[in-house]
Design a protein around this motif. Sequence first.
Motif, short mmCIF file in Angstrom:
data_model
loop_
_atom_site.label_atom_id
_atom_site.label_comp_id
_atom_site.label_asym_id
_atom_site.label_seq_id
_atom_site.Cartn_x
_atom_site.Cartn_y
_atom_site.Cartn_z
N GLN A 150 67.19 -35.79 101.32
CA GLN A 150 68.45 -36.28 100.79
C GLN A 150 69.56 -36.31 101.84
OE1 GLN A 150 69.03 -33.67 97.42
NE2 GLN A 150 67.88 -35.02 96.04
N ALA A 151 69.37 -35.53 102.90
CA ALA A 151 70.38 -35.53 103.97
C ALA A 151 70.19 -36.69 104.93
CB ALA A 151 70.31 -34.21 104.74
N GLY A 152 69.21 -37.52 104.68
CA GLY A 152 68.98 -38.69 105.52
C GLY A 152 67.97 -38.48 106.61
N SER A 153 67.43 -37.28 106.75
CA SER A 153 66.43 -37.00 107.78
C SER A 153 65.04 -37.23 107.19
CB SER A 153 66.58 -35.56 108.28
OG SER A 153 65.61 -35.27 109.26
N ALA A 154 64.67 -38.51 107.06
CA ALA A 154 63.44 -38.87 106.38
C ALA A 154 62.21 -38.33 107.12
CB ALA A 154 63.33 -40.38 106.24
N LEU A 155 62.19 -38.47 108.45
CA LEU A 155 61.03 -38.03 109.22
C LEU A 155 60.84 -36.52 109.10
CD1 LEU A 155 58.77 -38.84 111.14
CD2 LEU A 155 60.35 -38.48 113.05
N ARG A 156 61.93 -35.77 109.22
CA ARG A 156 61.85 -34.32 109.08
C ARG A 156 61.43 -33.93 107.66
NH1 ARG A 156 63.68 -29.40 110.99
NH2 ARG A 156 64.45 -27.95 109.41
N GLY A 157 62.00 -34.63 106.69
CA GLY A 157 61.65 -34.34 105.29
C GLY A 157 60.18 -34.59 105.01
N LEU A 158 59.64 -35.69 105.53
CA LEU A 158 58.22 -35.99 105.32
C LEU A 158 57.33 -34.97 106.03
CD1 LEU A 158 58.24 -39.89 105.65
CD2 LEU A 158 57.90 -38.53 103.57
N ALA A 159 57.76 -34.54 107.22
CA ALA A 159 56.98 -33.52 107.94
C ALA A 159 56.96 -32.21 107.15
CB ALA A 159 57.57 -33.30 109.33
N LEU A 160 58.10 -31.83 106.59
CA LEU A 160 58.17 -30.61 105.78
C LEU A 160 57.35 -30.75 104.51
CD1 LEU A 160 61.96 -29.77 106.18
CD2 LEU A 160 60.03 -28.60 107.25
N PHE A 161 57.38 -31.95 103.91
CA PHE A 161 56.57 -32.22 102.72
C PHE A 161 55.09 -32.04 103.03
CE2 PHE A 161 54.35 -34.92 99.70
CZ PHE A 161 54.98 -34.65 98.50
N GLY A 162 54.66 -32.59 104.19
CA GLY A 162 53.27 -32.44 104.59
C GLY A 162 52.91 -31.00 104.87
N ALA A 163 53.82 -30.24 105.48
CA ALA A 163 53.55 -28.82 105.76
C ALA A 163 53.44 -28.03 104.46
CB ALA A 163 54.67 -28.25 106.64
N TYR A 164 54.30 -28.32 103.49
CA TYR A 164 54.23 -27.65 102.20
C TYR A 164 52.89 -27.94 101.53
CZ TYR A 164 55.69 -25.97 97.60
OH TYR A 164 55.78 -25.28 96.41
N ALA A 165 52.48 -29.21 101.54
CA ALA A 165 51.20 -29.59 100.93
C ALA A 165 50.04 -28.91 101.65
CB ALA A 165 51.03 -31.11 100.98
#
Length: 290
Positions: A150-165
């Motif tokens: 939501q802060a606009g850091s899409a690449l970082r957010g997707l990387a964190l999403f992948g790490a959580y998964a």
Amino acid sequence: MTTGLLLALTAGMLGAVNPCGFAMLPAYLSLLVAGAPHTRGAVGRALTAATGLTLGYVLVFGAFGLALAPLAGWLRPRLPWFTVVLGLVLVVAGGWLLAGRRLPAPGRFARAPRLTRSWASMVLFGAAYAVASLGCAIAPFLAIVVTSLQAGSALRGLALFGAYALGMGLVVAVAALGVALVRDGLVTRLRGAGALVPRLSGVVLVAAGGYVAWYGWYEARLAAGRRDALSDPVVLAATRGQRALAATLDALGPAPVTAVLAALLLAAALSRRNRHSTRRSCSRGGEQRG
């Protein structure tokens, strides 16, 4: 960035054993083992189902965090009753296995490969797992993953999403593979154990489903302001076990869990290789006698 990924990875591992959905893990393992007729099927089903369950889980969390958060006020009081219904469904499934019957597969998948059915069913189970876990595990997910998106850091957010998964998948895969290999040893050593395994799975499923339904009722009582829920002996006892498991996973971290997964995969590969070698030896011995 590395610290954030490690934090998301650990949060995913702990999400698999959160207090709300804690009993869903043994329920998942029971369904997994009950549907696998032999070890090679069990190991393959474990890996495929772990992936499917993780996908269903994180997709529900992602959808809730990005799209459904505005509806949280409407959804929150209804989640406990969904948990109650889910637990009762698991109890019925466990009773069905205890009666010596197999769980039915959807008709349209009747001719599909076993792993396809496992994938579809486990994605749905993962979604149910996630809904039951929302009350306890959504806050770390929102703080770590959705905030970045939501802060606009899409690449970082997707990387964190992948790490959580990945963290969620590590725990689920280790548990599933461990149970699959134990099942192999049981069936190999005990004649007739193959017929007992579904019934044993039914016992676990009934117990896990009963606890899931009870926990949903516990949450409903808490939401209604009933103070007697705070001293619920069933939930307090289970929570002690859940906290001990979560503390162990948190202390170990991702590296040892990954090492255990690699060791289980190696053990499964060696077991399969030994079976093939034994079969070839028996086949050659039969030809020589002939």
